[in-house]
Write a protein that holds these residues in place. Structure first.
Motif, PDB file in Angstrom:
ATOM      1  N   TRP A 115      52.283  42.805  87.987  1.00 19.68           N
ATOM      2  CA  TRP A 115      52.012  41.485  88.559  1.00 19.68           C
ATOM      3  C   TRP A 115      51.630  41.592  90.028  1.00 19.68           C
ATOM      4  CZ3 TRP A 115      54.644  39.286  92.599  1.00 19.68           C
ATOM      5  CH2 TRP A 115      55.826  39.915  92.985  1.00 19.68           C
ATOM      6  N   ALA A 156      47.986  42.111  90.282  1.00 15.49           N
ATOM      7  CA  ALA A 156      47.265  40.859  90.044  1.00 15.49           C
ATOM      8  C   ALA A 156      47.294  39.975  91.290  1.00 15.49           C
ATOM      9  CB  ALA A 156      47.875  40.125  88.850  1.00 15.49           C
ATOM     10  N   LEU A 182      38.038  39.229  84.845  1.00 17.29           N
ATOM     11  CA  LEU A 182      38.946  38.462  83.997  1.00 17.29           C
ATOM     12  C   LEU A 182      38.576  38.586  82.518  1.00 17.29           C
ATOM     13  CD1 LEU A 182      39.429  35.227  86.118  1.00 17.29           C
ATOM     14  CD2 LEU A 182      41.136  36.969  85.612  1.00 17.29           C
ATOM     15  N   THR A 198      47.645  37.420  73.478  1.00 15.36           N
ATOM     16  CA  THR A 198      48.697  36.542  73.981  1.00 15.36           C
ATOM     17  C   THR A 198      48.082  35.264  74.546  1.00 15.36           C
ATOM     18  OG1 THR A 198      48.644  37.497  76.199  1.00 15.36           O
ATOM     19  CG2 THR A 198      50.100  38.551  74.570  1.00 15.36           C
ATOM     20  N   ALA A 199      48.934  34.285  74.740  1.00 13.18           N
ATOM     21  CA  ALA A 199      48.462  33.021  75.318  1.00 13.18           C
ATOM     22  C   ALA A 199      47.949  33.242  76.742  1.00 13.18           C
ATOM     23  CB  ALA A 199      49.588  31.991  75.314  1.00 13.18           C
ATOM     24  N   TRP A 200      48.585  34.164  77.490  1.00 16.30           N
ATOM     25  CA  TRP A 200      48.127  34.452  78.856  1.00 16.30           C
ATOM     26  C   TRP A 200      46.741  35.067  78.842  1.00 16.30           C
ATOM     27  CZ3 TRP A 200      50.003  32.259  82.895  1.00 16.30           C
ATOM     28  CH2 TRP A 200      51.329  31.881  82.932  1.00 16.30           C
ATOM     29  N   ALA A 201      46.481  35.974  77.892  1.00 19.08           N
ATOM     30  CA  ALA A 201      45.156  36.594  77.801  1.00 19.08           C
ATOM     31  C   ALA A 201      44.090  35.545  77.497  1.00 19.08           C
ATOM     32  CB  ALA A 201      45.159  37.685  76.732  1.00 19.08           C
ATOM     33  N   LYS A 202      44.435  34.597  76.615  1.00 19.71           N
ATOM     34  CA  LYS A 202      43.490  33.530  76.294  1.00 19.71           C
ATOM     35  C   LYS A 202      43.246  32.627  77.501  1.00 19.71           C
ATOM     36  CE  LYS A 202      44.782  33.470  71.426  1.00 19.71           C
ATOM     37  NZ  LYS A 202      45.457  32.722  70.355  1.00 19.71           N
ATOM     38  N   LEU A 203      44.312  32.324  78.240  1.00 20.31           N
ATOM     39  CA  LEU A 203      44.175  31.488  79.429  1.00 20.31           C
ATOM     40  C   LEU A 203      43.269  32.151  80.457  1.00 20.31           C
ATOM     41  CD1 LEU A 203      45.087  29.025  81.187  1.00 20.31           C
ATOM     42  CD2 LEU A 203      46.858  30.555  82.069  1.00 20.31           C
ATOM     43  N   TRP A 204      43.514  33.435  80.742  1.00 16.63           N
ATOM     44  CA  TRP A 204      42.711  34.127  81.757  1.00 16.63           C
ATOM     45  C   TRP A 204      41.271  34.289  81.299  1.00 16.63           C
ATOM     46  CZ3 TRP A 204      44.557  33.296  86.072  1.00 16.63           C
ATOM     47  CH2 TRP A 204      45.913  33.397  86.345  1.00 16.63           C
ATOM     48  N   LYS A 205      41.063  34.499  80.005  1.00 12.20           N
ATOM     49  CA  LYS A 205      39.693  34.585  79.503  1.00 12.20           C
ATOM     50  C   LYS A 205      38.989  33.241  79.649  1.00 12.20           C
ATOM     51  CE  LYS A 205      36.856  35.828  75.566  1.00 12.20           C
ATOM     52  NZ  LYS A 205      35.977  36.752  76.236  1.00 12.20           N
TER      53      LYS A 205
END
Length: 195
Positions: free
Chosen positions: A56, A59, A100, A111-118
């Protein structure tokens, strides 16, 4: 440090205006306690209160790097053409979108985070491409980068506002008297003032 200069200057100005030595001393003491106690607590905890190092932190470093590049573009904005500024913002957004993974496929069990960042990356890519197209078309407004690319259709004729240049206070007063109580709009500006 630079972060303390503004509150310290404000406190010193207030003390200078009030001439109250006791209030000034208490204000400066409160400022020093407010800054010092959190640092003492973090230092005395031997790092127990600090978050653990990990991915993190990379990031966060990357995010602040992009923010600093954006600030650099914003700072040189007044001395470069607006189209070049838009092109630089476009490059920053497009490269950030690629980092990204906007152009990469998602794995089946993302994951939901990967989808959000994409999703954020795709939005940055679209806006960066719009900025780049607008800059290449010669537009100057980053909020409407594609405004000049609209098809030229029959535009409704809008009446122009009857602005007149006022050069001094006497002219302003005479124009206000001629208005006879009607509303008057005054556009006061300076070309050199960006704000």
């Amino acid at each position: 440090s630079p972060c303390v200069a503004a509150p310290l200057a404000g406190a010193l100005l207030y003390i200078g205006q009030t001439h109250d030595v006791v209030l000034g001393g208490v204000a400066l003491f409160a400022l020093s306690i407010g800054m010092g106690v959190p640092l003492l607590m973090v230092g005395a905890s031997a790092g127990a209160l600090l978050p653990k190092a990990g991915a993190w932190m990379n990031a966060v470093r990357n995010l602040f790097g992009v923010i600093m590049l954006g600030m650099a573009i914003w700072l040189i904005g007044p001395v470069i053409p607006a189209t070049l500024q838009m092109a630089l913002y476009a490059a920053l957004l497009i490269v950030s979108a690629i980092y990204l993974h906007a152009l990469d496929g998602l794995p089946p069990r993302a994951t939901a985070w990967a989808k959000l960042w994409k999703g954020i990356g795709i939005l940055l890519l679209i806006y960066g491409a719009a900025l780049l197209m607008g800059a290449l078309a010669g537009n100057h407004n980053p909020l409407q980068p594609l405004a000049g690319l609209r098809a030229a259709g029959p535009a409704a004729a809008q009446p122009a506002l009857p602005f007149q240049r006022i050069r001094n206070v006497a002219e302003l007063e005479s124009v206000l008297k001629q208005a006879q109580g009607k509303y008057v709009m005054l556009d006061f500006y300076a070309d050199w003032c960006l704000s």
